[in-house]
Write a protein that holds these residues in place. Structure first.
Motif, mmCIF file in Angstrom:
data_model
loop_
_atom_site.group_PDB
_atom_site.id
_atom_site.type_symbol
_atom_site.label_atom_id
_atom_site.label_comp_id
_atom_site.label_asym_id
_atom_site.label_seq_id
_atom_site.Cartn_x
_atom_site.Cartn_y
_atom_site.Cartn_z
ATOM 1 N N GLY A 138 0.826 -1.207 0.000
ATOM 2 C CA GLY A 138 0.000 0.000 0.000
ATOM 3 C C GLY A 138 0.858 1.253 0.000
ATOM 4 O O GLY A 138 0.500 2.264 -0.585
ATOM 5 N N GLU A 165 -1.554 1.766 -3.314
ATOM 6 C CA GLU A 165 -2.231 3.051 -3.152
ATOM 7 C C GLU A 165 -3.093 3.342 -4.386
ATOM 8 O O GLU A 165 -4.226 3.818 -4.272
ATOM 9 C CB GLU A 165 -1.139 4.112 -3.010
ATOM 10 N N GLY A 278 4.419 -8.121 -0.114
ATOM 11 C CA GLY A 278 3.540 -6.959 -0.005
ATOM 12 C C GLY A 278 2.123 -7.306 -0.426
ATOM 13 O O GLY A 278 1.893 -8.290 -1.146
HETATM 14 O O1 KG4 Z 1 1.606 -4.897 2.510
HETATM 15 P P1 KG4 Z 1 0.279 -4.350 2.906
HETATM 16 O O2 KG4 Z 1 -0.668 -5.230 3.692
HETATM 17 O O3 KG4 Z 1 0.439 -3.019 3.739
HETATM 18 C C1 KG4 Z 1 1.440 -2.093 3.491
HETATM 19 O O4 KG4 Z 1 2.593 -2.331 3.923
HETATM 20 O O5 KG4 Z 1 1.112 -1.094 2.813
HETATM 21 O O6 KG4 Z 1 -0.426 -3.857 1.564
HETATM 22 C C2 KG4 Z 1 -1.692 -3.294 1.574
HETATM 23 C C3 KG4 Z 1 -2.066 -2.970 0.140
HETATM 24 C C4 KG4 Z 1 -3.372 -2.193 0.015
HETATM 25 O O7 KG4 Z 1 -3.155 -1.101 -0.851
HETATM 26 C C5 KG4 Z 1 -4.310 -3.207 -0.615
HETATM 27 O O8 KG4 Z 1 -5.312 -2.617 -1.431
HETATM 28 C C6 KG4 Z 1 -3.369 -4.058 -1.425
HETATM 29 O O9 KG4 Z 1 -2.216 -4.175 -0.612
HETATM 30 N N1 KG4 Z 1 -3.915 -5.392 -1.683
HETATM 31 C C7 KG4 Z 1 -4.170 -5.856 -2.925
HETATM 32 C C8 KG4 Z 1 -4.767 -7.132 -2.747
HETATM 33 N N2 KG4 Z 1 -4.838 -7.405 -1.404
HETATM 34 C C9 KG4 Z 1 -4.300 -6.319 -0.763
HETATM 35 N N3 KG4 Z 1 -3.974 -5.294 -4.126
HETATM 36 C C10 KG4 Z 1 -4.348 -5.991 -5.203
HETATM 37 N N4 KG4 Z 1 -4.953 -7.208 -5.139
HETATM 38 C C11 KG4 Z 1 -5.173 -7.820 -3.946
HETATM 39 N N5 KG4 Z 1 -5.772 -9.027 -3.886
#
Ligand code: KG4
Ligand code: ZN
Length: 341
Positions: A138, A165, A278
């Protein structure tokens, strides 16, 4: 047996785990705050840090209970102190320092992005270093040369928004709620990825290991609402098929960018192993496409299961590497909200 308590509060998940020197996970808890941020279409930092304050102690208690250990049984406390939201990082760091002080335990610092790559080490059960590491979350979209679990060199990253994002903002435009990634992935299943011709920023530039998602996000907005000031999210009346087609078209554009730069990094470094971490690595279409590209080029690919892609404290097991290397921190340790290259 060495047991380390790991804490993760970099964004909107409050998480703890107890891991052993053999990388066995004795207990792990993740308390997500998604429901608190949904109506805002993204993480509100002040709400996130307040929620961490409320949740961190119950999460630690539950983790220790699951692991069947007490504080006296621990050998160290590790905490993700960078990068992330300042207020959120501080809660985890203060909790870790307090435990270290009260129980006379050494403190270990975790880099959240390195931990995302280390999730591949945990999931595969074998050494995955050296490798190219791609983090798509994110807050970050970065590419690293990872010599060892303790030696990462930044090769490139996003020049504006992170991939996750962009998923979250486009989901908000489409009225799909937060977190946007899973919602876009689901809507895209019914959509036509070729209906909208969206840009693939920087893909044709074979020198730059960089991403740019801001213009792609704007392109989606103009396609949906024109160049004026639009109604968005819940106010926008968008046809279900249009939402599905845009979700699929946008997802395809992001996936093309991620896959092409991951392959460029492999060619540039000459490495044969690619590790991805991620939240965006949980995306089904991305997994399919990067698997196909890696297989075609003959690269070894590691992507963790979904629960190790999104934020968790189990990946904080990278602290075991620091423990073994004797890399401990003083109680003066601070947070670093930004990316440290
Ligand atoms: O790594 P993470 O849990 O948190 C951070 O370190 O930012 O990543 C969260 C991000 C969010 O923007 C969310 O929309 C995205 O990962 N995300 C996805 C999926 N699952 C979570 N993006 C695309 N497809 C998914 N299935
Ligand atoms: Zn993360």
């Amino acid at each position: 047996m060495t047991r380390i308590l790991t804490l993760e509060t970099t964004c909107d998940e409050t998480a703890a785990a107890v891991v052993t020197e053999e990388l066995e996970v004795l207990g792990a808890v993740v308390a997500s705050q998604h429901e608190l941020h949904t109506r805002f279409g993204g993480v509100v930092p002040e709400i996130a840090s307040r929620a961490h304050v409320e949740r961190i102690l119950p999460v630690i208690d539950e983790t220790l209970q699951q692991a069947g250990v007490s504080l006296e049984d621990l050998d160290a406390v590790a905490v993700a102190n960078q990068p992330g939201l300042a207020g959120s990082l501080l809660v985890g760091l203060m909790a870790a320092k307090s435990l270290c002080l009260a129980c006379d335990l050494p403190l270990i610092a975790i880099d959240h992005l390195q931990a995302h790559i280390y999730a591949c080490r945990l999931a595969s059960g074998k050494d995955v270093f050296p490798c190219v590491g791609l983090i798509v979350s994110g807050g970050h979209s970065n590419i690293y040369r990872c010599e060892t679990p303790l030696d990462f060199t930044a090769l490139g990253g996003t020049i504006d928004d992170a991939a996750g994002e962009a998923f979250d903002k486009v989901a908000s435009m489409l009225g799909l709620g937060y977190p946007g990634g899973p919602a876009i992935g689901k809507a895209a299943e019914q959509g036509n990825p070729t209906r909208f011709r969206l840009p693939r920023p920087l893909v044709s530039d074979s020198d730059r290991l960089e991403f740019s998602f801001s213009g792609l996000k704007t392109a989606v907005r103009y396609e949906l609402f024109g160049t004026g000031r639009p109604a968005m999210g819940a106010d926008a009346q968008l046809d279900t098929q249009l939402v599905a087609d845009m979700a699929a078209s946008f997802q395809e554009a992001v996936v093309d960018c991620l896959v092409s730069k991951a392959m460029l990094a492999m060619r540039k470094t000459g490495y044969q192993r690619l590790c991805i971490g991620g939240g965006v690595a949980a995306n089904t279409r991305f997994r399919q496409q990067v698997e196909a590209a890696a297989a075609e080029a003959g690269y070894e690919l590691h992507i963790p299961p979904l629960n190790l892609c999104t934020d968790n404290a189990v990946m904080g097991a990278i602290a075991v590497e620091r423990f073994n290397a004797g890399q401990f921190e003083s109680l003066d340790l601070d947070i670093s909200a930004g990316l440290v290259r």
